[in-house]
Design a protein around this motif. Sequence first.
Motif, PDB file in Angstrom:
ATOM      1  N   TYR A 131      50.953 -14.292  29.555  1.00 20.01           N
ATOM      2  CA  TYR A 131      50.783 -16.044  30.329  1.00 20.01           C
ATOM      3  C   TYR A 131      50.644 -16.145  31.775  1.00 20.01           C
ATOM      4  O   TYR A 131      51.135 -15.199  32.398  1.00 20.01           O
ATOM      5  CB  TYR A 131      52.314 -17.068  29.862  1.00 20.01           C
ATOM      6  CG  TYR A 131      52.153 -16.928  28.474  1.00 20.01           C
ATOM      7  CD1 TYR A 131      51.723 -18.236  27.386  1.00 20.01           C
ATOM      8  CD2 TYR A 131      52.402 -15.298  27.621  1.00 20.01           C
ATOM      9  CE1 TYR A 131      51.464 -17.878  25.911  1.00 20.01           C
ATOM     10  CE2 TYR A 131      52.590 -15.556  26.193  1.00 20.01           C
ATOM     11  CZ  TYR A 131      52.146 -16.931  25.694  1.00 20.01           C
ATOM     12  OH  TYR A 131      52.464 -17.083  24.506  1.00 20.01           O
TER      13      TYR A 131
ATOM     14  N   ASN B  50      50.022 -20.716  30.863  1.00 18.52           N
ATOM     15  CA  ASN B  50      48.602 -20.796  29.920  1.00 18.52           C
ATOM     16  C   ASN B  50      48.653 -19.512  29.602  1.00 18.52           C
ATOM     17  O   ASN B  50      48.549 -18.185  29.906  1.00 18.52           O
ATOM     18  CB  ASN B  50      47.601 -21.339  31.135  1.00 18.52           C
ATOM     19  CG  ASN B  50      47.919 -22.578  31.561  1.00 18.52           C
ATOM     20  OD1 ASN B  50      48.740 -23.486  30.624  1.00 18.52           O
ATOM     21  ND2 ASN B  50      47.519 -22.616  32.739  1.00 18.52           N
ATOM     22  N   LEU B  51      48.544 -19.442  28.409  1.00 20.39           N
ATOM     23  CA  LEU B  51      47.958 -17.730  27.090  1.00 20.39           C
ATOM     24  C   LEU B  51      46.249 -18.131  28.059  1.00 20.39           C
ATOM     25  O   LEU B  51      45.672 -18.305  28.187  1.00 20.39           O
ATOM     26  CB  LEU B  51      47.442 -17.992  26.072  1.00 20.39           C
ATOM     27  CG  LEU B  51      47.661 -16.710  25.588  1.00 20.39           C
ATOM     28  CD1 LEU B  51      48.306 -15.427  25.374  1.00 20.39           C
ATOM     29  CD2 LEU B  51      47.239 -16.466  23.467  1.00 20.39           C
TER      30      LEU B  51
END
Length: 1013
Positions: free
Chosen positions: A960, A965-966
């Motif tokens: 992340y 956010n991935l």
Amino acid sequence: VFDCTDAGTTQTIVLTVTDPSGNTDTALAYITIVDLSAPVLITQNLTIYLDSLGAATITADSVNNGTYDSCGIASLSISTSSFTCADTGANTIDFIAADVNGNADTVQVIITVLDTQPAVVIGQNLTLQLDASGQATTTALAVDNGSFDNCGIALVSISQSTFSCADTAAPQIITLYVEDVSGNIDSTTVLMTIEDNVAPTVVTTNFTVGLDSFGFASILADSIDDGSSDNCSIESIWLDQNTFSCANVNNPVTITLFVRDVSGNINFGTAVVTVIDTIAPQIVVQNDTAYLDSMGTVSIAATLLNNGTWDSCGVNYLTLSQGAFDCSDFGTQTIIFSATDFNGNTSTANVDITILDMIAPTIIIQDLIVYLDSFGVASITADSVDIGTWDSCGMASIIIDSSSFNCANHNDTLPVIFTATDIHGNVSFDTATFYIYDTLAPFIFAHSDTFYLDSAGQYVVSYTQLNDSTSDNCGVDSMYLSDTLFTCLTVDSIVNIWFYAHDIHGNLDSLELDITMLDTIRPQFLCPDGIIVSNDFDQCGAIVSFTFPTASDNCTVDSIIQIDPTGLDSGSFFPVGFTELTYVAYDQSMNTDTCSFIIEVQDTAAPVLFCVPDTAICDTIFTFDLPSYTDNCSGFDVIQIGGIETGLFYPVGVTVNEFAVTDSYGNSDTCSFEVLRYDFPTAANAGLDQEKCEVYTATLDGNDPLVGIGIWTRIAGVGTIDDTLDNQAIISDIDTGLTALEWRIENSVCPVERDTMTIIEYVNPTAANAGLDTSICDTNEVFLTAVETDFGYGRWILPTNGATIEDTTDFQSLVTDLELGSYQFTWRIVNGVCPVTTDVVTIDVVPYPVVDAGDIKYIFLPSSIELEATSDLEVVFDWTPKSSLINDETVITTATPAVTTTYMVAGTTEFGCTSTDFVDVVVNESLDLPTAFTPDGDNFNDVWNLKELSSYPDNVVKIYNRWGNLIFESTGYQESWEGTFNGEPLPSGSYFYIIDLNVGELKPFTGSITIIK
């Protein structure tokens, strides 16, 4: 007619016979049909290639190229069907074909085994530190990260192993090469990061600096540096203090030298600076004059010559190189004036001192009595008068006004003036008295002499005959002798007389002389004439009488003596021939005369010669003594006048030898004898020696004699001769071993001719047994195990493919230099001429397997992991320790360790050859993961490499950004993250990960990873 279908059966046939008259008869015959023809072998050589496991196989059908048999082929087979890396190259195997009737044949074919698969190359990047010499080295083994090959690796190398300072600018790309045992090569590239963390080596030297005329001094850093160095190079050097003053004189100062290299590494060292004052004082002086005293000495002080000497730091003391002077310093002397300041500096200057001497010599002399010498003169020097004249500085000369005198001054008294001058020209005078005398007697020069009596026996001597040059320094007055007349009474003796001389001043001298009187007149002989007589009866001479010789002399005859060597005199026995008698007459002075005459005794009797009796011989050379003789005299030579001389060749038959002897007066006699020579027997030849194998009879082969008869005799061994007079007789009942025979030829007169021959009887050797065939694990030596022979001599024959036998005659010899492969050793037994027996033993040297237990494994509790072993050969595996294993005797086993454990797998081939390998199963408590990587495209640390995850195939990795956010997700993590999102590079910074290994109740791992660009 029969064919293959009848093979192995017995057929009954009817045989019918019909004669010319038509009569017939029949009988049954039984025919057994056999097939003895082996198959016709037609094969082909093959080339095969090893697979990735280093193995290859063939069948008999692949070698067969049309083999056939008239009755049919039952089976085809080959001696070897499987090949491994050990068989690389040409291999000779047997191809066997058997027909349906059991006939078989074998042919060899060549199977060429090739390995064309290159090694699998696996390298790793490294970081190296430069050493103190600016070098960094690595090895191929350090770069290699587990490269492997189906048959084994022969050589691992790298394109560059040594690195220097120039390589620190950027990572260096090098190539890792791997060559397998078959010469196949492959490669890969790796990165080498070179770092320099070595500080410079500071080397200092102590330094001495001198103050200038103002009392100041300064130095540079280069003056203190004594070869400081760096493994790469030095950028700069400097000092913490570089100026000094008078206050530092004699007080050493410790300073520091700093050195910085091009990589920014700094080091320092200390040194001691010694400050010195080397400027000497300024000298001002003046010259001077001094006078020697009565003892020839004078002294001067330095202050008398100083004329204003000074020094900026102060003068400590003044000195002179010489302050005391004596006569040796007369004149102008240059000396050294020295001034020394308080710092020990000294300066010098030359000063002229003039030394003067004004004192005259002191005279001490004596009066003299002077005697004229042998020449009538006398010379006197001043030294004869002087008895101690002296001067403090030394004398230059002493002289007298009168120094020569002669015979005219005899009995005179004269005054003489003595003058003395010293070396500096000062002069003194005095007077001495001289008394002159001649006291030398004349000098007699005369000689002893020898004189000779005259025919009357006397002689008169005068002093003039003996005087040589008698003289006197002032003149001779008279000379005479004490004796002058000599006779035979004093002949041959020395008579002492006196020679007298007087000079004009009454001095007398005398000299004793030796007078030798000799008689040299020879006596006179009266000698008889020669005498001739005949020899006495049966004597080699005669008795002869004669008158003795007489003689006369001017003095007296002393004796008459016979001097010839015969020892014969009047009335003696004289030998045949000529005899010379010689006499000598001596007078009292041993003067001599000689007398010689000849006595001849003539020989009138002839000699008598005696020859040996007639004789018979066998030798071709006959040696005999010459005949003897009798005679009233002896010493004559007997000569051969007919026949053959002694020691020469005599032919078969009769030879007459004749001889003669002659005495010195020509009287002679002769005789003769006969020599009968017989012929020799024929030379014996017993024939060639014989060797037999269990044949106990032999035919002899002696030569047939032309002269004499031949006879066989057994001289050793056992056997029976059927006819000993037959040169080709037969001997039987011979025993094993040696039998010796003699063939002799004789004629009962001459020496017997002999020759021998031998018969050696052997038994068949023991049947050879080379031992059992065997297979051994890879080794270079083994002991052979043949059965020891009872009869004969055994010897091993080397195989054609190498190996060394330590002792080829030892049935249990050691074999060395073995390599992988098959060896055939032949045990060969020989006993004389008997048939040789052989046997072959095969020893196969087989390889150890190459066992691989795999790479290190990582697990978390509670979990298990499969371990898989591989081998280049067919093996049976066995894993240990067994306590935490499932299926521990299979290729793949399951390990469930509670703690980190090292497992060993052993692989054993069909021949019992075992190899082992080890693998570690690490029980983790946490993951050891990289915290940063540099995805800049330089092929070095460009991805996030998580090697530990390979043990956890069900792992899930999520990454992340800082906003949650991935940006990356992977199951199994088969491809490493390159620092991208949707194919685009991410900026430098920190990112966060969650790694779930999916192992039991183990919680996921979290942390951060940094991208650096």
